[in-house]
Write an enzyme that holds these catalytic residues in place. Structure first.
Site, PDB file in Angstrom:
ATOM      1  CB  VAL A  16    -116.309  22.286 -27.453  1.00 42.27           C
ATOM      2  CG1 VAL A  16    -114.935  22.671 -27.984  1.00 42.27           C
ATOM      3  CG2 VAL A  16    -116.741  20.925 -27.990  1.00 42.27           C
ATOM      4  N   GLY A  36    -103.818  25.317 -29.903  1.00 41.90           N
ATOM      5  CA  GLY A  36    -104.126  24.082 -30.617  1.00 41.90           C
ATOM      6  C   GLY A  36    -104.807  23.025 -29.774  1.00 41.90           C
ATOM      7  CE1 TYR A  72    -116.370  22.891 -32.676  1.00 42.58           C
ATOM      8  CE2 TYR A  72    -117.786  24.824 -32.736  1.00 42.58           C
ATOM      9  CZ  TYR A  72    -117.041  23.908 -32.016  1.00 42.58           C
ATOM     10  OH  TYR A  72    -116.959  24.012 -30.661  1.00 42.58           O
ATOM     11  CG  PHE A 117    -126.688  17.959 -28.859  1.00 45.02           C
ATOM     12  CD1 PHE A 117    -125.361  17.733 -29.209  1.00 45.02           C
ATOM     13  CD2 PHE A 117    -127.615  18.113 -29.893  1.00 45.02           C
ATOM     14  CE1 PHE A 117    -124.957  17.641 -30.529  1.00 45.02           C
ATOM     15  CE2 PHE A 117    -127.229  18.023 -31.231  1.00 45.02           C
ATOM     16  CZ  PHE A 117    -125.909  17.789 -31.539  1.00 45.02           C
TER      17      PHE A 117
END
Length: 414
Positions: free
Chosen positions: A85, A95, A126, A414
């Site tokens: 990410v 956004g 998150y 990961f």
């Protein structure tokens, strides 16, 4: 403008541009060699790599893949594992992550996955998407001269043995051993063939790869019960060795296997320190040493984050050591898993059903994820104002019901 940026799954010919955005976001060298790009193609799954495109240039990345996560008691649930990410610095605060995350979680919910998982590079990001920290890691540095171990140690005293092997052996022996361990370890995740190929050098994402040492512990009966991967530096000062063994990973199906591997690492000539890598916070490691203080904690932090997508299946998948009932009001801003649920649990099993009964506790889906694997305390979250008691005493009752005998552990990144 945000609307001018398109968020969509990438095609395989766009993989090089996607990886340029990925490495840029992680402050790495942007350009991949042809060999690196070819290796990265092993991770390409149509529809699971998202990109944000400003014109023809990729400016944000997002990848998910299938995974299994072990719940308390040993059952596994299908998970949407999230990785890679990034948002390019020129396109921050528009956004883009929210759009990619929303698209991926909706698809995961549609596929029937019970949870989503990730390793959070930054803590504040998150929680707003419903993820909660569900496992913790601890790293120790062992000062070998202080351990109290006999420096003449030359092998396990239980009839077992330790052998050094190569990567080919690890690819044969490792998957079965890991499968046995992860199915009894809440918080552990599945490993693919690619995982083993990357850790043994068959597939290389980096131009430079240093081959580690691999040690295997076999019991007196000849059974493989433990494996360790490690490397060493070369540090001499004034004709004296001060070398450090850096453990990539160490797995054992029994305490005897783990003890033997840690003692082996502390017995290697010229090694004066052992860095343990990512361990469970209640790992037995310090107590394998005559002087546990020789193992000094050098890092302790949140590790695996979980986002529950199906409350009913998540709560029914795990086991409970005692009997109890709770009505939970679960808030989910994304609208994926919220609602009011009645949990009836006992050592014989559990049922979770939507209900209109008066709630005992009100909490967010992120807080539910933090307590689902048994690591976090409901009473502690209540004290912090993150769980609300609708019935006095419900937080402590929930603690007794949801806590697990051992802390969950995810040994992987990961």
């Amino acid at each position: 403008m945000t609307d001018a940026v398109e968020v969509r799954p990438i095609t395989e010919p766009e993989l090089a541009d996607w990886h340029r955005a990925l490495t840029t976001g992680f402050l790495q060298t942007p350009t991949l060699s042809a060999d690196q790009l070819e290796a990265r193609r092993r991770q390409f799954v149509p529809g699971r790599l998202l990109g944000a495109f400003d014109g023809n240039r990729c400016v944000a990345t997002f990848r998910s893949f299938d995974q299994e996560l072990t719940a308390v008691g040993g059952a596994t649930v299908p998970a949407d594992a999230i990785s890679n990410v990034t948002v390019t610095p020129t396109h921050r605060r528009r956004g883009l992550l929210t759009r990619m995350m929303s698209q991926d979680l909706a698809a995961a919910k549609e596929r029937g996955e019970v949870v989503a998982t990730l390793i959070a590079a930054e803590y504040p990001i998150y929680g707003r998407y419903g993820f909660g920290p569900a496992t913790t890691l601890t790293e120790w540095t062992i000062e070998v001269p202080r351990t109290g171990l006999d420096p003449r140690w030359s092998g396990p005293g239980d009839g077992g043995r330790i052998d050094l092997v190569d990567g080919e052996d690890i690819r044969k022996l490792g998957p079965d051993l890991h499968e046995r361990i992860r199915r009894s370890t809440p918080g552990a995740v599945s490993r693919t063939d690619l995982w083993w190929q990357l850790r043994t050098g068959v597939v290389r994402f980096e131009d430079e790869w240093k081959e580690p040492y691999f040690a295997v512990y076999r019991s007196a009966a000849g059974e493989v019960e433990g494996i360790a991967s490690y490397e060493s530096d070369d540090n001499w000062q004034g004709k004296q060795p001060y070398n450090t063994a850096d453990v990539h990973w160490l797995l054992g199906t029994t305490p005897a296997a783990e003890r033997a591997l840690w003692h082996y690492l502390c017995s290697i000539d010229w090694i004066t320190r052992v860095k343990t890598g990512w361990r469970s916070p209640d790992d037995l490691l310090p107590h394998y040493l005559p002087d546990p203080r020789a193992a000094r904690v050098t890092n302790q932090a949140d590790w695996l984050w979980v986002r529950i997508l199906d409350v009913v299946r998540a709560l029914e998948a795990r086991t409970y050591d005692r009997s109890g009932s709770l009505v939970l009001e679960v808030a989910d801003r994304q609208g994926l898993a919220g609602g009011r649920f009645r949990l009836d649990a006992s050592p014989d099993g559990a049922s979770c059903t939507p209900t209109t009964d008066t709630p005992d506790l009100a909490l967010g889906v992120a807080e539910l994820a933090s307590v689902w694997l048994g690591d976090q305390s409901v009473a502690r979250l209540h004290a912090l104002g993150r769980v609300q008691e609708e019935r006095v005493g419900a937080a402590r009752e929930a603690d007794a019901l949801l806590r697990a005998p051992g802390r969950p552990w995810c040994p992987d990144i990961f």
